[in-house]
Design a protein around this motif. Structure first.
Motif, PDB file in Angstrom:
ATOM      1  N   VAL A 336       0.875  -1.175   0.000  1.00 48.51           N
ATOM      2  CA  VAL A 336       0.000   0.000   0.000  1.00 48.51           C
ATOM      3  C   VAL A 336       0.910   1.221   0.000  1.00 48.51           C
ATOM      4  O   VAL A 336       1.621   1.478   0.965  1.00 48.51           O
ATOM      5  CB  VAL A 336      -0.930   0.003   1.227  1.00 48.51           C
ATOM      6  CG1 VAL A 336      -1.836   1.236   1.205  1.00 48.51           C
ATOM      7  CG2 VAL A 336      -1.771  -1.265   1.263  1.00 48.51           C
ATOM      8  N   ALA A 337       0.901   1.960  -1.091  1.00 50.63           N
ATOM      9  CA  ALA A 337       1.883   3.026  -1.285  1.00 50.63           C
ATOM     10  C   ALA A 337       1.757   4.152  -0.278  1.00 50.63           C
ATOM     11  O   ALA A 337       2.746   4.801   0.069  1.00 50.63           O
ATOM     12  CB  ALA A 337       1.765   3.586  -2.710  1.00 50.63           C
ATOM     13  N   ASN A 338       0.561   4.409   0.224  1.00 50.88           N
ATOM     14  CA  ASN A 338       0.350   5.485   1.184  1.00 50.88           C
ATOM     15  C   ASN A 338       0.409   5.001   2.627  1.00 50.88           C
ATOM     16  O   ASN A 338       0.180   5.783   3.557  1.00 50.88           O
ATOM     17  CB  ASN A 338      -1.000   6.171   0.922  1.00 50.88           C
ATOM     18  CG  ASN A 338      -2.165   5.195   0.879  1.00 50.88           C
ATOM     19  OD1 ASN A 338      -2.262   4.410  -0.055  1.00 50.88           O
ATOM     20  ND2 ASN A 338      -3.027   5.249   1.879  1.00 50.88           N
ATOM     21  N   ARG A 339       0.712   3.728   2.820  1.00 51.79           N
ATOM     22  CA  ARG A 339       0.863   3.164   4.164  1.00 51.79           C
ATOM     23  C   ARG A 339       2.016   2.167   4.130  1.00 51.79           C
ATOM     24  O   ARG A 339       1.972   1.088   4.729  1.00 51.79           O
ATOM     25  CB  ARG A 339      -0.453   2.486   4.584  1.00 51.79           C
ATOM     26  CG  ARG A 339      -0.715   2.455   6.077  1.00 51.79           C
ATOM     27  CD  ARG A 339      -2.113   1.947   6.392  1.00 51.79           C
ATOM     28  NE  ARG A 339      -3.124   2.923   6.032  1.00 51.79           N
ATOM     29  CZ  ARG A 339      -4.091   2.713   5.153  1.00 51.79           C
ATOM     30  NH1 ARG A 339      -4.208   1.553   4.543  1.00 51.79           N
ATOM     31  NH2 ARG A 339      -4.968   3.660   4.882  1.00 51.79           N
ATOM     32  N   ALA A 340       3.080   2.552   3.403  1.00 57.36           N
ATOM     33  CA  ALA A 340       4.144   1.609   3.067  1.00 57.36           C
ATOM     34  C   ALA A 340       4.966   1.151   4.261  1.00 57.36           C
ATOM     35  O   ALA A 340       5.571   0.076   4.214  1.00 57.36           O
ATOM     36  CB  ALA A 340       5.067   2.235   2.021  1.00 57.36           C
ATOM     37  N   ASP A 341       5.000   1.935   5.325  1.00 52.65           N
ATOM     38  CA  ASP A 341       5.822   1.571   6.483  1.00 52.65           C
ATOM     39  C   ASP A 341       5.049   0.768   7.516  1.00 52.65           C
ATOM     40  O   ASP A 341       5.603   0.336   8.528  1.00 52.65           O
ATOM     41  CB  ASP A 341       6.394   2.825   7.134  1.00 52.65           C
ATOM     42  CG  ASP A 341       5.315   3.743   7.698  1.00 52.65           C
ATOM     43  OD1 ASP A 341       4.169   3.711   7.186  1.00 52.65           O
ATOM     44  OD2 ASP A 341       5.608   4.507   8.631  1.00 52.65           O
ATOM     45  N   ALA A 342       3.776   0.526   7.282  1.00 51.44           N
ATOM     46  CA  ALA A 342       2.960  -0.238   8.233  1.00 51.44           C
ATOM     47  C   ALA A 342       3.250  -1.726   8.098  1.00 51.44           C
ATOM     48  O   ALA A 342       3.722  -2.188   7.048  1.00 51.44           O
ATOM     49  CB  ALA A 342       1.481   0.040   7.995  1.00 51.44           C
ATOM     50  N   PRO A 343       2.991  -2.499   9.143  1.00 51.01           N
ATOM     51  CA  PRO A 343       3.241  -3.944   9.067  1.00 51.01           C
ATOM     52  C   PRO A 343       2.287  -4.621   8.085  1.00 51.01           C
ATOM     53  O   PRO A 343       1.132  -4.231   7.937  1.00 51.01           O
ATOM     54  CB  PRO A 343       2.981  -4.423  10.500  1.00 51.01           C
ATOM     55  CG  PRO A 343       2.090  -3.385  11.098  1.00 51.01           C
ATOM     56  CD  PRO A 343       2.495  -2.082  10.468  1.00 51.01           C
ATOM     57  N   SER A 344       2.794  -5.646   7.424  1.00 51.04           N
ATOM     58  CA  SER A 344       1.969  -6.425   6.482  1.00 51.04           C
ATOM     59  C   SER A 344       1.305  -7.552   7.249  1.00 51.04           C
ATOM     60  O   SER A 344       1.712  -8.710   7.181  1.00 51.04           O
ATOM     61  CB  SER A 344       2.847  -6.961   5.345  1.00 51.04           C
ATOM     62  OG  SER A 344       3.458  -5.905   4.648  1.00 51.04           O
ATOM     63  N   ASP A 345       0.265  -7.220   7.974  1.00 49.36           N
ATOM     64  CA  ASP A 345      -0.350  -8.195   8.878  1.00 49.36           C
ATOM     65  C   ASP A 345      -1.749  -8.623   8.446  1.00 49.36           C
ATOM     66  O   ASP A 345      -2.482  -9.229   9.221  1.00 49.36           O
ATOM     67  CB  ASP A 345      -0.383  -7.638  10.307  1.00 49.36           C
ATOM     68  CG  ASP A 345      -1.016  -6.262  10.401  1.00 49.36           C
ATOM     69  OD1 ASP A 345      -1.596  -5.806   9.391  1.00 49.36           O
ATOM     70  OD2 ASP A 345      -0.929  -5.643  11.476  1.00 49.36           O
ATOM     71  N   GLU A 346      -2.131  -8.291   7.207  1.00 50.94           N
ATOM     72  CA  GLU A 346      -3.399  -8.754   6.675  1.00 50.94           C
ATOM     73  C   GLU A 346      -3.140  -9.491   5.360  1.00 50.94           C
ATOM     74  O   GLU A 346      -2.363  -9.031   4.534  1.00 50.94           O
ATOM     75  CB  GLU A 346      -4.357  -7.581   6.438  1.00 50.94           C
ATOM     76  CG  GLU A 346      -4.737  -6.849   7.718  1.00 50.94           C
ATOM     77  CD  GLU A 346      -5.764  -5.754   7.481  1.00 50.94           C
ATOM     78  OE1 GLU A 346      -6.277  -5.656   6.330  1.00 50.94           O
ATOM     79  OE2 GLU A 346      -6.045  -4.995   8.422  1.00 50.94           O
ATOM     80  N   THR A 347      -3.768 -10.628   5.178  1.00 51.32           N
ATOM     81  CA  THR A 347      -3.610 -11.401   3.950  1.00 51.32           C
ATOM     82  C   THR A 347      -4.826 -11.187   3.071  1.00 51.32           C
ATOM     83  O   THR A 347      -5.966 -11.417   3.499  1.00 51.32           O
ATOM     84  CB  THR A 347      -3.429 -12.897   4.262  1.00 51.32           C
ATOM     85  OG1 THR A 347      -2.244 -13.073   5.031  1.00 51.32           O
ATOM     86  CG2 THR A 347      -3.309 -13.695   2.967  1.00 51.32           C
ATOM     87  N   VAL A 348      -4.569 -10.757   1.829  1.00 51.37           N
ATOM     88  CA  VAL A 348      -5.667 -10.455   0.916  1.00 51.37           C
ATOM     89  C   VAL A 348      -5.368 -11.055  -0.452  1.00 51.37           C
ATOM     90  O   VAL A 348      -4.248 -11.496  -0.734  1.00 51.37           O
ATOM     91  CB  VAL A 348      -5.881  -8.934   0.769  1.00 51.37           C
ATOM     92  CG1 VAL A 348      -6.175  -8.302   2.116  1.00 51.37           C
ATOM     93  CG2 VAL A 348      -4.674  -8.274   0.106  1.00 51.37           C
ATOM     94  N   THR A 349      -6.363 -11.064  -1.307  1.00 51.62           N
ATOM     95  CA  THR A 349      -6.201 -11.420  -2.712  1.00 51.62           C
ATOM     96  C   THR A 349      -6.551 -10.196  -3.535  1.00 51.62           C
ATOM     97  O   THR A 349      -7.675  -9.688  -3.450  1.00 51.62           O
ATOM     98  CB  THR A 349      -7.103 -12.599  -3.103  1.00 51.62           C
ATOM     99  OG1 THR A 349      -6.611 -13.799  -2.489  1.00 51.62           O
ATOM    100  CG2 THR A 349      -7.113 -12.808  -4.612  1.00 51.62           C
ATOM    101  N   LEU A 350      -5.579  -9.708  -4.301  1.00 49.30           N
ATOM    102  CA  LEU A 350      -5.811  -8.562  -5.173  1.00 49.30           C
ATOM    103  C   LEU A 350      -6.438  -9.051  -6.473  1.00 49.30           C
ATOM    104  O   LEU A 350      -5.862  -9.882  -7.169  1.00 49.30           O
ATOM    105  CB  LEU A 350      -4.499  -7.836  -5.472  1.00 49.30           C
ATOM    106  CG  LEU A 350      -3.778  -7.181  -4.301  1.00 49.30           C
ATOM    107  CD1 LEU A 350      -2.501  -6.499  -4.789  1.00 49.30           C
ATOM    108  CD2 LEU A 350      -4.674  -6.172  -3.585  1.00 49.30           C
TER     109      LEU A 350
END
Length: 432
Positions: A336-350
């Protein structure tokens, strides 16, 4: 050239979200510094390192007039595979003598274009093409410089859709004595043909050099046979490209020199042992030059959670701007370009917005929390995305933006709905 500063992803010195706001989404973004750096690496570690070598950019990966200008400025040849690519190169004032024209089914019109434009080399893909080209060149009073594309019978460790060097391939001339040698003899004897040598391409997205070495050995054996049979010295050998890049964690790309050093060492050793003059060597990388230099920006839209199964995050693009995941299960990474420093703690399918269940960009990817309106950046999309874009579901093609330092330039304009119907013609009897 892509880094996180604060909360944001930057492309060189510009925030990705600012690019999305200025040019809209979906948006192809290309870093000029990254592109030039990749070209410069090949210059330093191949073109400047060895004598009698040249490199061509394989334009099928990404071809725009601006990219053509960069490639020329960096001193490269250009590999094209169609009349459209050839026309684009000429439109951008690329030197025709530095064009290498490929294609497994060139039309008479395309061959005539090549002769009229004076392209540097035509890579002949089959025996029928050889005879058509010779007749056309003779009629025009021209001499066509050619290489034969050969299928060396080497199976590459890649997806079968992008493997090209195996014996059963739609590309190239099989190394069957009853096929290859009559073609070579005809080319040597024809006054309308200047037979330079051979070309091979093993496949794409390769991480080891063993198949290039094996194909080089096959090519040298053929070069030796030509000298023994016809007392004819082969002057050029084009070893193609196919060098892999990083798409996802676990990919192990090697620098171009890993491939080129192995090719050159093998070739020089084999030519010396066989008493052959070492031919001029060409390479034709494309993906490895432009792939990691590009990203695609999307805007997140509908978010749908199916409990205990998955969360879909739909973006405003999809298989029309990147067919590779649907075509051969290509994998990508994104943030997520506008939240790039946040942890990747959600799993999604784009997923995309096309009316196809297979319009999935990335399955089960750990990402930062996503809300509708967020800007999502997918990495390593410089190659074979814009080049393979379609108008399925009547979606206009995105713009392409070149970023250079703190400046950005729209190098391909975003299509409009008007563009989509600009070639439509309604017969008189169907008009109201």
């Amino acid at each position: 050239m892509f880094e996180i500063k604060g909360h944001d992803l930057y492309v060189e010195q510009i925030k990705a979200v600012d690019l999305a706001a200025q040019y809209g989404t979906p948006l192809y973004v290309l870093s000029e510094s990254s592109l030039r750096s990749n070209l410069s690496d090949i210059k330093a570690n191949f073109m400047d390192k060895y004598e009698q070598v040249q490199a061509a950019y394989a334009s099928k990966a990404l071809l725009t007039s601006a990219v053509v200008r960069i490639v020329e400025q960096e001193g490269f040849h250009l590999d094209v595979v169609s009349g459209g690519e050839l026309y684009t190169a000429r439109h951008a004032s690329f030197p025709m003598a530095k064009i290498i024209f490929h294609g497994n089914n060139k039309s008479d019109e395309e061959l005539q274009m090549a002769l009229d434009y004076g392209v540097g080399r035509i890579v002949v893909d089959n025996v029928g093409e050889l005879h058509r080209l010779a007749a056309m060149a003779e009629k025009a009073g021209k001499t066509a410089k050619i290489l034969f594309r050969i299928t060396p019978g080497i199976k590459a460790g890649t997806h079968h859709y992008i493997a090209t060097g195996q014996k059963d391939s739609k590309f190239g001339i099989a190394l069957d004595e009853s096929i290859i040698f009559p073609a070579i003899e005809f080319a040597i004897q024809s006054k309308a043909i200047d037979f330079l040598g051979f070309h091979f391409h093993i496949g794409s997205q390769l991480f080891t050099n063993d198949t290039h070495i094996a194909a080089t050995k096959v090519a040298v054996s053929l070069i030796k046979a030509v000298k023994d049979r016809y007392q004819y010295e082969i002057r050029e050998l084009n070893t193609g490209g196919g060098y892999g890049i990083k798409y996802v964690e676990g990919d192990t790309p090697k620098p171009a020199a890993y491939f080129t050093d192995a090719i050159m060492e093998s070739l020089e050793s084999l030519c010396k042992s066989e008493g052959l003059l070492r031919p001029t060597v060409f390479i034709e990388p494309g993906r490895s030059i432009v792939g990691e230099a590009g990203i695609t920006l999307y805007k997140a839209g509908a978010i749908k959670t199916i409990p205990n199964i998955r969360t879909y995050v739909a973006v405003d693009g999809g298989m029309t701007d990147n067919i590779r995941p649907a075509l051969y299960q290509a994998k990508y990474e994104a943030i997520v370009a506008n939240r790039a420093d946040a942890p990747s703690d959600e799993t999604v399918t784009l997923c995309g917005k096309c009316c196809e269940s297979g319009d999935i960009l990335i399955e089960h990817i750990p990402m930062q929390h996503i809300e509708a309106g967020d800007i999502i950046a997918v990495f390593s999309t410089g190659a074979y995305t814009y080049a393979m874009a379609s108008h399925y579901n009547k979606h206009p093609n995105p713009a392409v933006v070149l970023v250079s330092g703190d400046q950005s330039y729209e190098i391909v304009k975003r299509e409009t709905y008007e563009d989509l119907v600009s070639k439509d013609v309604i017969p008189a009897h169907l008009k109201a």
